[in-house]
Design an enzyme around this catalytic site. Structure first.
Site, mmCIF file in Angstrom:
data_model
loop_
_atom_site.group_PDB
_atom_site.id
_atom_site.type_symbol
_atom_site.label_atom_id
_atom_site.label_comp_id
_atom_site.label_asym_id
_atom_site.label_seq_id
_atom_site.Cartn_x
_atom_site.Cartn_y
_atom_site.Cartn_z
ATOM 1 N N ASP A 124 6.008 61.593 -23.793
ATOM 2 C CA ASP A 124 4.973 60.662 -24.242
ATOM 3 C C ASP A 124 5.592 59.257 -24.364
ATOM 4 O OD1 ASP A 124 2.019 60.837 -25.525
ATOM 5 O OD2 ASP A 124 3.202 59.511 -26.799
ATOM 6 N N TRP A 125 5.337 58.543 -25.477
ATOM 7 C CA TRP A 125 5.894 57.207 -25.654
ATOM 8 C C TRP A 125 7.421 57.215 -25.716
ATOM 9 C CZ3 TRP A 125 5.035 52.082 -25.672
ATOM 10 C CH2 TRP A 125 3.723 51.634 -25.550
ATOM 11 N N TRP A 165 -8.842 59.327 -24.802
ATOM 12 C CA TRP A 165 -7.941 59.323 -25.963
ATOM 13 C C TRP A 165 -7.837 57.921 -26.558
ATOM 14 C CZ3 TRP A 165 -5.293 60.230 -30.043
ATOM 15 C CH2 TRP A 165 -4.116 59.543 -30.326
ATOM 16 N N ASP A 251 -1.065 69.921 -19.604
ATOM 17 C CA ASP A 251 -1.212 68.596 -20.221
ATOM 18 C C ASP A 251 -2.095 67.717 -19.345
ATOM 19 O OD1 ASP A 251 -1.022 66.264 -21.649
ATOM 20 O OD2 ASP A 251 0.944 65.730 -20.872
ATOM 21 N N HIS A 281 0.452 69.138 -24.195
ATOM 22 C CA HIS A 281 1.083 67.825 -24.183
ATOM 23 C C HIS A 281 2.361 67.838 -25.010
ATOM 24 C CE1 HIS A 281 1.447 63.532 -23.803
ATOM 25 N NE2 HIS A 281 1.408 63.353 -25.109
#
Length: 302
Positions: A124-125, A165, A251, A281
């Site tokens: 992710d980030w 999202w 995901d 995810h």
């Protein structure tokens, strides 16, 4: 810069999380400083595995992986991004920018801790920031494991799942951090685990970073972070150290991004890329031990 610090008692007796906290101070970019928390487990002389979380989780996400890594003789370092976990949380959304997140992690990991020879594991980030660091400081990183992440420039459509999202994150009245993590997993998390993801945020005032992250993802070619990400890509397109993708199969947010990474980064050629089955995810929750074993084998093989 005004910031908040989550009381320590919020982090007592979290399930499966016996790790001691460590801290460094970094410049906040506004004349002051921020405290960044990180975990540091395993033998000090072990090969460094840097575990970078994303939105809206924190280093708790890696609790299943750390024992596998340290059991293999590796040193696991897992920071909390500014605004998350036990790290300080700037109080105003305008304090959070993509560039500042990169600068804060560079100051903590490369300047204060002076990490080198790093195996980056990013999701992710954790990838949006971690891959920027690789692109800007490639000599510090020995290899990369990318899991459910990407490095966007805004030149391509982000996908409907991400836009949905993004809209949700801005419109929901109460930002339900633990429920969001649970919703991003295939498995149902126990109530006490969901509560552990909520622990860093006693109330909505602590969630400005979590609220802001979704709108910091470049979705237009003229986004403030687009130029810097393109520059990082130009380096990544010459990065020939080992680069592995270990995405999960369930995901919807990052599906397909692994192909871009494998096609554009030379170090991905010939690696044992894998798809981890039964993972959402947050594959560290669904299949954390399996992902950790992938990392251990990758380090041993390269």
């Amino acid at each position: 810069m005004e910031s908040l610090r989550t009381p320590d008692e919020r982090f007592t007796n979290l399930p499966g999380f016996p790790f001691e906290p460590h801290y460094v101070e970094v410049p906040d970019g506004d004349g002051g400083s921020l405290r960044v928390h990180y975990l540091d487990e395993g033998p000090p002389e072990g090969g460094i595995v840097l575990l970078m979380h994303g939105e809206p989780s924190w280093s708790y996400l890696y609790r299943k992986m750390i024992p596998v890594l340290t059991g293999a003789g590796l040193r696991a370092i897992a920071p909390d991004l500014v605004g998350f976990g036990r790290s300080d949380k700037p109080a105003h959304r305008s304090d959070y920018t993509y560039q500042r997140h990169v600068d804060w992690m560079r100051a903590a990991l490369l300047d204060a801790l002076d990490l080198s020879g790093v195996t980056l594991v990013c999701q992710d980030w954790g990838g949006l920031i971690g891959l920027r660091l690789v692109g800007e400081h490639p000599d510090r990183f020995a290899r990369v494991v990318a899991a459910n992440t990407f490095l966007p420039t805004g030149d391509n459509h982000p996908g409907e799942a991400f836009l949905a999202w993004q809209r949700f994150s801005q419109e929901v009245e109460t930002f339900p951090v633990g429920a969001i993590v649970n919703g991003g997993c295939v498995t149902d998390l126990a109530p006490e685990v969901i509560a552990a993801y909520d622990a860093p945020f006693p109330d909505e005032s602590y969630k400005e970073g979590a609220r802001q992250f979704p709108v910091l993802v470049p979705t237009r070619p003229d986004d403030p972070a687009s130029a810097a990400n393109r520059a990082a890509w130009r380096v990544l397109e010459r990065y020939d150290r080992p680069f592995l993708t270990a995405f999960s199969d369930l995901d919807p947010i990052t599906a397909g991004a692994e192909r871009v990474l494998r096609e554009r980064i030379p170090g991905a050629a010939g690696q044992a890329h894998t798809t981890i089955e039964g993972g959402g995810h947050f594959l560290q929750e669904d299949r954390g031990e399996e992902l950790a074993r992938v990392v251990v084998d990758f380090v041993a093989a390269t």
